[in-house]
Design a protein around this motif. Structure first.
Motif, PDB file in Angstrom:
ATOM      1  N   ASP A   9      -2.140  10.175  -3.527  1.00  0.00           N
ATOM      2  CA  ASP A   9      -2.256   9.183  -2.453  1.00  0.00           C
ATOM      3  C   ASP A   9      -0.881   8.880  -1.854  1.00  0.00           C
ATOM      4  O   ASP A   9      -0.759   8.597  -0.662  1.00  0.00           O
ATOM      5  N   VAL A  68       0.446   8.426   2.380  1.00  0.00           N
ATOM      6  CA  VAL A  68       1.082   7.228   2.921  1.00  0.00           C
ATOM      7  C   VAL A  68       2.553   7.510   3.211  1.00  0.00           C
ATOM      8  O   VAL A  68       3.140   6.967   4.157  1.00  0.00           O
ATOM      9  N   SER A  92     -10.212   7.499   3.788  1.00  0.00           N
ATOM     10  CA  SER A  92      -9.141   6.837   3.045  1.00  0.00           C
ATOM     11  C   SER A  92      -7.795   7.508   3.284  1.00  0.00           C
ATOM     12  O   SER A  92      -6.759   6.842   3.370  1.00  0.00           O
ATOM     13  N   LEU A 147      -4.477   5.821   4.925  1.00  0.00           N
ATOM     14  CA  LEU A 147      -3.175   5.830   4.264  1.00  0.00           C
ATOM     15  C   LEU A 147      -2.078   6.295   5.223  1.00  0.00           C
ATOM     16  O   LEU A 147      -0.996   5.704   5.276  1.00  0.00           O
ATOM     17  N   LEU A 201      -3.212  -1.870   0.580  1.00  0.00           N
ATOM     18  CA  LEU A 201      -3.770  -1.010  -0.459  1.00  0.00           C
ATOM     19  C   LEU A 201      -4.675  -1.807  -1.393  1.00  0.00           C
ATOM     20  O   LEU A 201      -5.707  -1.311  -1.850  1.00  0.00           O
ATOM     21  N   TYR A 204      -6.952  -1.160  -4.880  1.00  0.00           N
ATOM     22  CA  TYR A 204      -5.943  -0.954  -5.920  1.00  0.00           C
ATOM     23  C   TYR A 204      -5.689  -2.268  -6.664  1.00  0.00           C
ATOM     24  O   TYR A 204      -5.718  -3.348  -6.070  1.00  0.00           O
ATOM     25  N   ILE A 211      -0.503  -0.687  -7.283  1.00  0.00           N
ATOM     26  CA  ILE A 211       0.113  -0.497  -5.973  1.00  0.00           C
ATOM     27  C   ILE A 211       1.634  -0.443  -6.033  1.00  0.00           C
ATOM     28  O   ILE A 211       2.268   0.081  -5.117  1.00  0.00           O
ATOM     29  N   SER A 238       3.772   1.992  -3.761  1.00  0.00           N
ATOM     30  CA  SER A 238       4.596   1.378  -2.716  1.00  0.00           C
ATOM     31  C   SER A 238       6.043   1.841  -2.813  1.00  0.00           C
ATOM     32  O   SER A 238       6.691   2.127  -1.801  1.00  0.00           O
TER      33      SER A 238
END
Length: 258
Positions: free
Chosen positions: A79, A83, A139, A143, A169, A175, A180, A184
């Motif tokens: 993921d 992002v 999704s 992202l 998120l 999440y 997260i 992040s």
């Protein structure tokens, strides 16, 4: 601009600021710029140079922090790539944004988004759960779009974007509070590298200050990740909400009383 304090103390002050922002990066998954930028400005720098120092520091803290999280199997890089790509694209425009958008406008946009983030994080479960965005392509597109939007505004304000990304998120992808943070911080790698390149090309870089703060942040990141491993998700969410409230108070004070 001349520094307001003597050179030896200036370097020591930057080192201390680096440790503090590193702890914030490891514990909250953020770049720490919301704290770093005003502190660096107190040392005599213009806000745009302070932003350049902040973004350079993020390269150090996010790369090292993500490496530690990956080794501990805390980071879901799949993921993170989506992002991160969005952040890479969005942050590339940060230099242009700083050139053509007033600081006051950026501050207002940032404050509104932080208020929105506070509300969304407050309504999200600390332990994760319901997804409000579908699986698969939906999704992944979400992202990338999140990364783009956050990358543009976050880097332009001297922050890595984790603070703006985390509630999205949590609320939309379900999440947990602690899940997260590694994601992040991983995002900050992409946004900070792209953003610093853009800022440097526009003349907003201070390599000496950035390196001092960046090296110090490596110590802080390790401390922050250790603290994160020792706290319950519900308590961690509470500390996140407190941090958002503090940042909002700082921004309101800056906009209305300075």
């Amino acid at each position: 601009m001349e520094f307001l304090i003597f050179e030896p103390f200036y370097s020591l002050a930057l080192f201390g600021i680096g440790i503090l922002t590193g702890i914030l990066a490891g514990f909250f998954g953020i770049g720490g710029g919301a704290i770093l930028v005003p502190l660096v400005m107190m040392l005599g720098h213009d806000i745009k140079i302070a932003i350049g120092i902040s973004i350079m520091q993020m390269i150090f803290s996010s790369v090292y922090g993500s490496y530690v999280n990956y080794k501990r199997k805390l980071l879901d890089a799949r993921d993170g790539i989506y992002v991160g790509i969005g952040g890479l694209i969005g942050a590339a425009f940060s230099g242009f944004v700083i050139d053509y958008v007033s600081s006051k406008t950026l501050e207002v946009v940032f404050s509104i988004f932080i208020m929105y983030s506070f509300v969304k994080l407050f309504g999200a479960s600390a332990y994760g759960g319901e997804k409000r965005i579908g699986e698969g392509i939906a999704s992944k597109v979400f992202l990338v779009l999140c990364g783009c939007f956050v990358g543009v505004f976050a880097i332009s304000l001297g922050i890595g974007g984790g603070m703006m990304l985390a509630p999205l998120l949590a609320y939309y992808l379900g999440y947990s509070s602690k899940q997260i943070i590694p994601l992040s911080l991983f995002f900050v790698i992409f946004s900070s590298v792209s953003g610093f390149t853009s800022l440097a090309l526009h003349g907003y870089a201070s390599f000496k200050g950035g390196i001092i703060v960046g090296i110090a942040s490596l110590i802080g990141v390790r401390i922050g990740i250790f603290l994160l491993s020792k706290i319950d998700a519900k308590k961690h969410k509470a500390t996140l909400l407190i941090m958002y409230a503090i940042v909002l108070a700082i921004m309101f004070n800056k906009m209305f009383f300075n």
